[in-house]
Design an enzyme around this catalytic site. Structure first.
Site, PDB file in Angstrom:
ATOM      1  N   ASN A  61      17.068   2.659  -9.712  1.00 19.32           N
ATOM      2  CA  ASN A  61      17.517   4.049  -9.824  1.00 19.32           C
ATOM      3  C   ASN A  61      16.428   5.018  -9.373  1.00 19.32           C
ATOM      4  O   ASN A  61      15.579   4.632  -8.578  1.00 19.32           O
ATOM      5  CB  ASN A  61      18.083   4.316 -11.212  1.00 19.32           C
ATOM      6  CG  ASN A  61      19.424   3.606 -11.360  1.00 19.32           C
ATOM      7  OD1 ASN A  61      20.264   3.709 -10.470  1.00 19.32           O
ATOM      8  ND2 ASN A  61      19.627   2.855 -12.425  1.00 19.32           N
ATOM      9  N   PHE A  78      13.118   7.057  -8.752  1.00 17.60           N
ATOM     10  CA  PHE A  78      11.698   7.019  -9.114  1.00 17.60           C
ATOM     11  C   PHE A  78      11.414   8.312  -9.899  1.00 17.60           C
ATOM     12  O   PHE A  78      11.583   9.425  -9.372  1.00 17.60           O
ATOM     13  CB  PHE A  78      10.813   6.969  -7.866  1.00 17.60           C
ATOM     14  CG  PHE A  78      10.953   5.722  -7.024  1.00 17.60           C
ATOM     15  CD1 PHE A  78      11.654   4.604  -7.478  1.00 17.60           C
ATOM     16  CD2 PHE A  78      10.343   5.648  -5.774  1.00 17.60           C
ATOM     17  CE1 PHE A  78      11.768   3.450  -6.692  1.00 17.60           C
ATOM     18  CE2 PHE A  78      10.449   4.502  -4.992  1.00 17.60           C
ATOM     19  CZ  PHE A  78      11.159   3.413  -5.446  1.00 17.60           C
ATOM     20  N   ARG A 111      -0.444  -3.892   7.147  1.00 14.59           N
ATOM     21  CA  ARG A 111      -0.823  -3.681   8.547  1.00 14.59           C
ATOM     22  C   ARG A 111      -2.326  -3.452   8.631  1.00 14.59           C
ATOM     23  O   ARG A 111      -2.929  -2.884   7.701  1.00 14.59           O
ATOM     24  CB  ARG A 111      -0.077  -2.465   9.116  1.00 14.59           C
ATOM     25  CG  ARG A 111       1.385  -2.748   9.387  1.00 14.59           C
ATOM     26  CD  ARG A 111       2.117  -1.477   9.718  1.00 14.59           C
ATOM     27  NE  ARG A 111       1.944  -0.507   8.647  1.00 14.59           N
ATOM     28  CZ  ARG A 111       2.147   0.793   8.771  1.00 14.59           C
ATOM     29  NH1 ARG A 111       2.520   1.295   9.922  1.00 14.59           N
ATOM     30  NH2 ARG A 111       1.995   1.605   7.741  1.00 14.59           N
ATOM     31  N   PRO A 146      -8.281   8.321   4.630  1.00 17.66           N
ATOM     32  CA  PRO A 146      -9.209   7.996   3.535  1.00 17.66           C
ATOM     33  C   PRO A 146      -8.466   7.417   2.325  1.00 17.66           C
ATOM     34  O   PRO A 146      -8.963   6.511   1.667  1.00 17.66           O
ATOM     35  CB  PRO A 146      -9.842   9.347   3.187  1.00 17.66           C
ATOM     36  CG  PRO A 146      -9.671  10.192   4.398  1.00 17.66           C
ATOM     37  CD  PRO A 146      -8.428   9.716   5.088  1.00 17.66           C
ATOM     38  N   PHE A 192      15.336  -1.084  -4.726  1.00 15.29           N
ATOM     39  CA  PHE A 192      14.673  -0.206  -5.684  1.00 15.29           C
ATOM     40  C   PHE A 192      15.256   1.203  -5.752  1.00 15.29           C
ATOM     41  O   PHE A 192      14.541   2.175  -6.036  1.00 15.29           O
ATOM     42  CB  PHE A 192      13.152  -0.162  -5.405  1.00 15.29           C
ATOM     43  CG  PHE A 192      12.561  -1.536  -5.288  1.00 15.29           C
ATOM     44  CD1 PHE A 192      12.575  -2.393  -6.379  1.00 15.29           C
ATOM     45  CD2 PHE A 192      12.047  -2.008  -4.083  1.00 15.29           C
ATOM     46  CE1 PHE A 192      12.071  -3.687  -6.282  1.00 15.29           C
ATOM     47  CE2 PHE A 192      11.554  -3.291  -3.977  1.00 15.29           C
ATOM     48  CZ  PHE A 192      11.557  -4.132  -5.073  1.00 15.29           C
ATOM     49  N   THR A 233       0.833  -1.209   0.000  1.00 18.50           N
ATOM     50  CA  THR A 233       0.000   0.000   0.000  1.00 18.50           C
ATOM     51  C   THR A 233       0.868   1.259   0.000  1.00 18.50           C
ATOM     52  O   THR A 233       0.349   2.361   0.088  1.00 18.50           O
ATOM     53  CB  THR A 233      -0.928   0.052   1.236  1.00 18.50           C
ATOM     54  OG1 THR A 233      -0.115   0.168   2.398  1.00 18.50           O
ATOM     55  CG2 THR A 233      -1.808  -1.188   1.352  1.00 18.50           C
ATOM     56  N   GLY A 234       2.165   1.083  -0.076  1.00 15.84           N
ATOM     57  CA  GLY A 234       3.065   2.234  -0.014  1.00 15.84           C
ATOM     58  C   GLY A 234       3.273   2.888  -1.372  1.00 15.84           C
ATOM     59  O   GLY A 234       2.646   2.510  -2.369  1.00 15.84           O
ATOM     60  N   LYS A 291      20.306  -2.033   4.181  1.00  7.71           N
ATOM     61  CA  LYS A 291      19.900  -2.812   2.999  1.00  7.71           C
ATOM     62  C   LYS A 291      20.944  -3.901   2.691  1.00  7.71           C
ATOM     63  O   LYS A 291      20.604  -5.002   2.278  1.00  7.71           O
ATOM     64  CB  LYS A 291      19.674  -1.891   1.793  1.00  7.71           C
ATOM     65  CG  LYS A 291      18.435  -0.984   1.953  1.00  7.71           C
ATOM     66  CD  LYS A 291      18.101  -0.208   0.689  1.00  7.71           C
ATOM     67  CE  LYS A 291      16.769   0.534   0.829  1.00  7.71           C
ATOM     68  NZ  LYS A 291      16.334   1.229  -0.384  1.00  7.71           N
TER      69      LYS A 291
HETATM   70  N1  LIG Z   1      14.674   4.990  -6.095  1.00  4.31           N
HETATM   71  C1  LIG Z   1      14.038   5.990  -5.531  1.00  4.31           C
HETATM   72  O1  LIG Z   1      13.980   7.094  -6.078  1.00  4.31           O
HETATM   73  C2  LIG Z   1      13.344   5.758  -4.228  1.00  4.31           C
HETATM   74  C3  LIG Z   1      12.537   6.760  -3.684  1.00  4.31           C
HETATM   75  C4  LIG Z   1      11.868   6.489  -2.505  1.00  4.31           C
HETATM   76  C5  LIG Z   1      12.018   5.262  -1.884  1.00  4.31           C
HETATM   77  N2  LIG Z   1      12.822   4.328  -2.425  1.00  4.31           N
HETATM   78  C6  LIG Z   1      12.965   2.992  -1.806  1.00  4.31           C
HETATM   79  O2  LIG Z   1      11.791   2.229  -2.141  1.00  4.31           O
HETATM   80  C7  LIG Z   1      11.442   1.387  -1.050  1.00  4.31           C
HETATM   81  C8  LIG Z   1       9.996   1.649  -0.637  1.00  4.31           C
HETATM   82  O3  LIG Z   1       9.841   3.001  -0.261  1.00  4.31           O
HETATM   83  P1  LIG Z   1       8.420   3.740  -0.297  1.00  4.31           P
HETATM   84  O4  LIG Z   1       8.704   5.213  -0.258  1.00  4.31           O
HETATM   85  O5  LIG Z   1       7.577   3.198  -1.392  1.00  4.31           O
HETATM   86  O6  LIG Z   1       7.826   3.293   1.118  1.00  4.31           O
HETATM   87  P2  LIG Z   1       6.556   3.878   1.899  1.00  4.31           P
HETATM   88  O7  LIG Z   1       5.492   4.236   0.952  1.00  4.31           O
HETATM   89  O8  LIG Z   1       6.962   4.954   2.863  1.00  4.31           O
HETATM   90  O9  LIG Z   1       6.148   2.637   2.832  1.00  4.31           O
HETATM   91  C9  LIG Z   1       5.947   1.366   2.303  1.00  4.31           C
HETATM   92  C10 LIG Z   1       5.049   0.545   3.200  1.00  4.31           C
HETATM   93  O10 LIG Z   1       5.747  -0.024   4.299  1.00  4.31           O
HETATM   94  C11 LIG Z   1       4.746  -0.598   5.126  1.00  4.31           C
HETATM   95  N3  LIG Z   1       5.077  -0.626   6.541  1.00  4.31           N
HETATM   96  C12 LIG Z   1       5.242  -1.770   7.244  1.00  4.31           C
HETATM   97  N4  LIG Z   1       5.499  -1.523   8.517  1.00  4.31           N
HETATM   98  C13 LIG Z   1       5.464  -0.203   8.668  1.00  4.31           C
HETATM   99  C14 LIG Z   1       5.639   0.672   9.787  1.00  4.31           C
HETATM  100  N5  LIG Z   1       5.905   0.197  10.988  1.00  4.31           N
HETATM  101  N6  LIG Z   1       5.522   1.987   9.561  1.00  4.31           N
HETATM  102  C15 LIG Z   1       5.283   2.479   8.336  1.00  4.31           C
HETATM  103  N7  LIG Z   1       5.115   1.699   7.234  1.00  4.31           N
HETATM  104  C16 LIG Z   1       5.209   0.370   7.415  1.00  4.31           C
HETATM  105  C17 LIG Z   1       3.467   0.204   4.887  1.00  4.31           C
HETATM  106  O11 LIG Z   1       2.533  -0.678   4.297  1.00  4.31           O
HETATM  107  P3  LIG Z   1       1.195  -1.140   5.056  1.00  4.31           P
HETATM  108  O12 LIG Z   1       0.588   0.055   5.674  1.00  4.31           O
HETATM  109  O13 LIG Z   1       0.416  -1.710   3.929  1.00  4.31           O
HETATM  110  O14 LIG Z   1       1.617  -2.170   6.033  1.00  4.31           O
HETATM  111  C18 LIG Z   1       3.899   1.241   3.883  1.00  4.31           C
HETATM  112  O15 LIG Z   1       2.888   1.586   2.979  1.00  4.31           O
HETATM  113  C19 LIG Z   1      12.483   1.646   0.046  1.00  4.31           C
HETATM  114  O16 LIG Z   1      13.509   0.695  -0.045  1.00  4.31           O
HETATM  115  C20 LIG Z   1      13.020   3.024  -0.290  1.00  4.31           C
HETATM  116  O17 LIG Z   1      14.348   3.229   0.180  1.00  4.31           O
HETATM  117  C21 LIG Z   1      13.475   4.532  -3.591  1.00  4.31           C
END
Ligand SMILES: NC(=O)c1ccc[n+]([C@@H]2O[C@H](COP(=O)([O-])OP(=O)(O)OC[C@H]3O[C@@H](n4cnc5c(N)ncnc54)[C@H](OP(=O)(O)O)[C@@H]3O)[C@@H](O)[C@H]2O)c1
Length: 320
Positions: A155, A157, A37, A45, A115, A14-15, A135
């Protein structure tokens, strides 16, 4: 007839990037699970809406925590592939997923939450380095557990960084755009929808077993200055470039409190040092656009066109 395609569970589905993985998985015909979660009375919402949307797409949402070992094992036994898109503060929570995968014993491929850059080929400033070290710990734990894996270096996003760098949602956008460092270093900007689709492909590809895959299409390599010029051409506007010198960024990374020191250290690595483009990919490296020559990544040019018509929303939290 039962689908022959693998069944996939996505943790963190859901992230920000996770939802693109979920949609791509369904789009490519996989039976898709999301381990999320539990919905609480405080759920936003948009979170409720996303759960509803997933249900309507046929996604099975299992509500649970990473502490619920038995529940995780029972979900894992129903799937073949596991993708995690946990945010950076939860990176080490993946040790619990690794343990559950080991116990379940049936998982054909695990893609941990990476990612971004290949953390073993960059050396960023300490605040970003600390995240990447976690990581790396996950990489080593997966290898030690003998779990079949693919590590994805997606690389930058694309929509995320176009939003961050160009601020296209700011309708009263001033006449300037901030440029980090000289603005000349190259980075790779890949559209999130493509990252979702290619990730589902590599997760199921025998050629990527126990390998790192890089998403580095030629069309998506661009510097900040080139990106701004392209945006000017498309919008017909002219922006003043306001540079933040590298020394200033290094200083901020040393003086800002944690976690506010993280974004500046990420920007420094990606756009000042240009670390994702700082090394050549050799014959032995796997690059996605070469692996799937019949598919095409959305180019940066096309991504900016998308922003002109229907701008993707910015991430709610920057640099997570
Ligand atoms: N390449 C790039 O440009 C770039 C940019 C940003 C991030 N990233 C990487 O991509 C990956 C995902 O990042 P993202 O930004 O997509 O993540 P995010 O939206 O902040 O979070 C991903 C999900 O983690 C879950 N989660 C599980 N336990 C949690 C907790 N205790 N507190 C908060 N969330 C929890 C939540 O899902 P539920 O609520 O469904 O459990 C949340 O939706 C990471 O490895 C990050 O370093 C890369």
């Amino acid at each position: 007839m039962e689908s022959e395609l693998s069944k996939i569970v996505i943790f963190g589905g859901t992230g920000y990037i996770g939802k693109y993985m979920v949609k791509a998985s369904v789009f490519l015909g996989h039976k898709t699970f999301v381990y999320a979660r539990p919905i609480t009375p405080h759920a936003t919402p948009s979170k409720l809406q996303l759960h509803k949307e997933f249900h309507s797409m046929g996604v099975t949402i299992v509500q649970g925590e990473v502490e619920e070992h038995e529940k995780m094992v029972s979900v894992l036994r129903q799937v073949d592939v596991v993708i995690s898109t946990f945010a950076f503060p939860q990176i080490l929570d993946q040790l619990k997923i690794i343990h559950a995968i080991k116990v379940a014993g049936n998982i054909m491929r695990f893609l941990p939450s990476e990612f971004g850059c290949d953390e073993e080929r960059v050396s960023p400033l300490p605040p970003f380095k600390a995240i990447l070290e976690n990581k790396i710990k996950i990489r080593r734990a997966i290898e030690a557990a003998n779990i079949p894996y693919t590590f994805v270096s997606a690389n930058c996003f694309g929509a995320y960084f176009v939003n961050y760098l160009l601020r296209p949602h700011d309708h009263h956008q001033q006449d300037h755009i901030v440029v980090y460092g000289t603005g000349q270093s190259k980075a790779v900007l890949n559209y999130e929808e493509d990252i979702g689709v290619y990730t589902i492909k590599v997760a199921n590809d025998p050629r990527t077993l126990n390998r790192i895959v890089y998403y580095r299409p030629e069309t998506n390599i661009i510097s900040q200055l080139e990106l701004i010029s392209l945006w000017e051409q498309k919008t017909g506007r002219t922006f003043k470039r306001v540079h933040i010198p590298e020394e200033e960024m290094v200083k901020q990374s040393q003086t800002l409190p944690h976690p506010e020191n993280i974004p500046v250290s990420v920007l420094h690595s990606l756009f000042v040092k240009g670390e994702t483009m700082d090394f050549e990919l050799g014959n032995d490296d796997i690059e996605a656009s070469k692996l799937y020559p019949d598919s095409v990544f959305t180019t940066v040019d096309q991504l900016l066109d998308i922003f002109l018509i229907d701008p993707p929303q910015p991430a709610t939290a920057a640099f997570t």
